[in-house]
Design an enzyme around this catalytic site. Structure first.
Site: not given
Length: 418
Positions: A88, A143, A163, A240
């Site tokens: 990540r 994800n 989500c 987002y």
């Protein structure tokens, strides 16, 4: 009901366990599955203490054996992170060097995660299908949820993506309005991590205009999007969307700064030490900084509906389009509000989207189609094409440089790049 959690050694699992302990009376057995044995032992023992402290009659077990863990399961929750937090951190870092946002689900970082995640999830799902009960549901929280769910559905799995963005908005709006969260029904629409709240109904009346009028500044701060954008759109974008509406600002502010993944890795180390304490029987406050707020409520509620225990609640899920958004193909995977029952989710009606929303959704959908193709078939050209199609990249120089960086960063996880 037996629920299997794949990726059960995550430090975030106690949030899910807490939800099942408080709300999941239909659960007879919760089995946590993870290849990291030492970590799983710590999380599993803590999870069992949470169940016991809540007086839940179900048992909590844990195993590193995926096949054994999913055998006879009624449902499986997949919450994997292939490559761990180090992958990540890489996803969040290398795009910045090319002037593109560094985020693990949006842009190049999201593609990197999809490439190494989709094949693993499909393998896991195949093993679930062989050993779980017939008709067992797969709930995907891994994800990028939209891309992973599309891959699962295309492979014939009984899957739905989940989500926590919408349930977070529901809780915040309910707080502003002074009503119970269950009274708020959202017109939530878009693609995973590309959604807008277009209405917030209470007793059939849309209260979103009132929310924007009274709480514009607070909502703007929460989603990190300028108030003028919200008033112009007349809705509330997911945070987002800040990576789209304020892309260059995010790049400038991220350069040279620790990534979110680094912060999460620090939190995880502390949480694991806390979980080792045999006197700890409830999730610590620090877990709230780990992310994924209200994930447990969303997961427990959805699983209850899918197994016939609640056919009235509204969930925000990733499902086939099937005409809901007429500008996308039927087999596209979208994120919308839906009710659910034994036959799966049934989407609520969606009013026509304006051109700016429909256009951005279509653009990102096109990228996601290419991302799935790259994840399934590999190859530098497919990766490059997906990057070239992404609205946050879209230039040859960026796509070309990012392709090589992405493949190099994920080489250990990508069989075709070895």
């Amino acid at each position: 009901m037996k629920i299997a959690v794949i990726g059960g050694g995550s430090t975030y699992t106690p949030e899910l366990v807490d939800g099942f302990a408080r709300l999941g009376s239909m659960v007879d057995e919760l089995v946590l599955i993870d290849p990291a044995a030492e970590r799983l032992e710590i999380v599993g023992a803590f999870a069992a203490r949470i169940f016991a402290a809540q007086g839940h009659p179900g048992k909590v077990t844990w195993t590193t054996d995926l096949d054994a863990g999913v055998t006879d399961a009624d449902a499986a929750v997949i919450q994997l992170r292939v490559g761990g937090q180090q992958a990540r951190i890489t996803d969040e870092t290398f795009p910045l060097e090319c002037g593109c946002v560094g985020q693990e689900t949006t842009g190049a970082g999201g593609l990197a995660k999809a490439l190494r995640t989709v094949p693993v999830v499909l393998d896991v799902a195949d093993r679930i299908r062989r050993r779980a009960k017939p008709g067992a549901w797969i709930v995907d929280f891994t994800n990028p949820v939209g891309i992973v769910t599309r891959a699962l559905l295309d492979a014939g799995h009984r899957a739905v993506g989940l989500c926590n963005v919408a349930i977070g908005f529901q809780r915040r709006f309910a707080g502003y309005l002074g009503v119970d969260p269950s009274a708020v029904v959202l017109d939530h629409v878009g693609l995973n991590h590309l959604t807008w709240e277009r209405a917030a109904y209470v007793d059939g009346v849309d209260r979103l205009p009132d929310l924007l009028a009274r709480h514009l500044s607070e909502i703007s701060d929460e989603v990190d999007i300028a108030a003028e954008v919200l008033t112009t759109l007349g809705n509330v974008p997911s945070y987002y969307l800040s990576y789209f509406y304020r892309h260059d600002k995010h790049v400038r502010e991220s350069l040279g700064q620790p990534t979110r993944g680094q912060r999460v890795a620090e939190i995880e180390a502390v949480l694991l030490d806390m979980y080792r304490d045999v006197t700890l029987v409830e999730k610590p406050a620090l877990l709230g900084e780990r992310g994924g707020a209200y994930y447990s409520e969303a997961a427990v509620g959805l699983l209850a509906s899918l197994h016939g225990h609640d056919d009235t609640s509204v969930h925000s899920v990733n499902v086939r389009n099937n005409g809901t958004l007429p500008f996308l193909p039927a087999d596209a995977v979208i994120e919308v509000s839906a009710r659910a029952g034994l036959d799966g989710p049934a989407t609520l009606p969606v009013t026509a989207l304006p051109p700016d929303l429909a256009g951005l959704i279509t653009h990102v959908w096109g990228y996601e189609e290419l991302a799935i193709d790259a994840a399934l078939r590999g190859g530098r050209q497919r990766v490059y094409r997906a990057l070239l199609a992404h609205p946050l990249i879209g230039q040859h120089e960026y796509a070309d440089a990012l392709t090589d960086r992405l493949i190099a960063a994920g080489r250990q996880h990508l069989a075709w790049a070895s």
